[in-house]
Scaffold this active site. Structure first.
Site, short mmCIF file in Angstrom:
data_model
loop_
_atom_site.label_atom_id
_atom_site.label_comp_id
_atom_site.label_asym_id
_atom_site.label_seq_id
_atom_site.Cartn_x
_atom_site.Cartn_y
_atom_site.Cartn_z
N GLU A 85 0.80 -1.22 0.00
CA GLU A 85 0.00 0.00 0.00
C GLU A 85 0.84 1.28 0.00
O GLU A 85 0.39 2.30 -0.49
CB GLU A 85 -1.01 -0.09 1.15
CG GLU A 85 -0.86 0.78 2.30
CD GLU A 85 -1.85 0.46 3.41
OE1 GLU A 85 -1.98 1.33 4.27
OE2 GLU A 85 -2.48 -0.61 3.45
N ASP A 86 2.08 1.20 0.47
CA ASP A 86 2.86 2.43 0.64
C ASP A 86 4.15 2.52 -0.18
O ASP A 86 4.86 3.52 -0.11
CB ASP A 86 3.20 2.62 2.11
CG ASP A 86 1.95 2.83 2.96
OD1 ASP A 86 1.04 3.54 2.49
OD2 ASP A 86 1.89 2.29 4.06
#
Length: 97
Positions: A85-86
């Site tokens: 996600e990051d």
């Protein structure tokens, strides 16, 4: 606001090694995930200035200490949970490898 305590990756690794064992054998997948996460998040910092990887590593530590989860694959998933996600270049396929 007081400055946050700097996350000590070496102390974290020593602590987890005492619990899970070394980098060979069943715990190998955890250590590979840890290395991957540290590398993937190396240039990321939280608003506090803390290393970004401190959160997923502490999630794994909480699973071990508070819930007595010792499965290296589950702990590897905890360590990797923020990478997809990051970190734009890390996809589910990359994690699967």
């Amino acid at each position: 606001m007081a400055p946050s305590k700097k996350f000590n990756i070496a102390a974290y690794c020593e602590h987890m090694e005492q619990i899970l064992g070394g980098q060979e054998g069943p715990a190998k997948i955890f250590w590979e995930a840890l290395s991957f996460a540290v590398s993937a998040h190396q240039d990321q910092r939280r608003k506090s200035g803390e290393a970004y990887v401190s959160h997923p590593l502490l999630v794994a530590k909480i699973l071990v200490e508070e819930l007595d989860i010792r499965d290296p694959e589950l702990l590897a998933a905890a360590v990797l949970h923020d990478t997809v996600e990051d970190v734009p270049e890390v996809t589910s396929e990359v994690i699967g490898e």
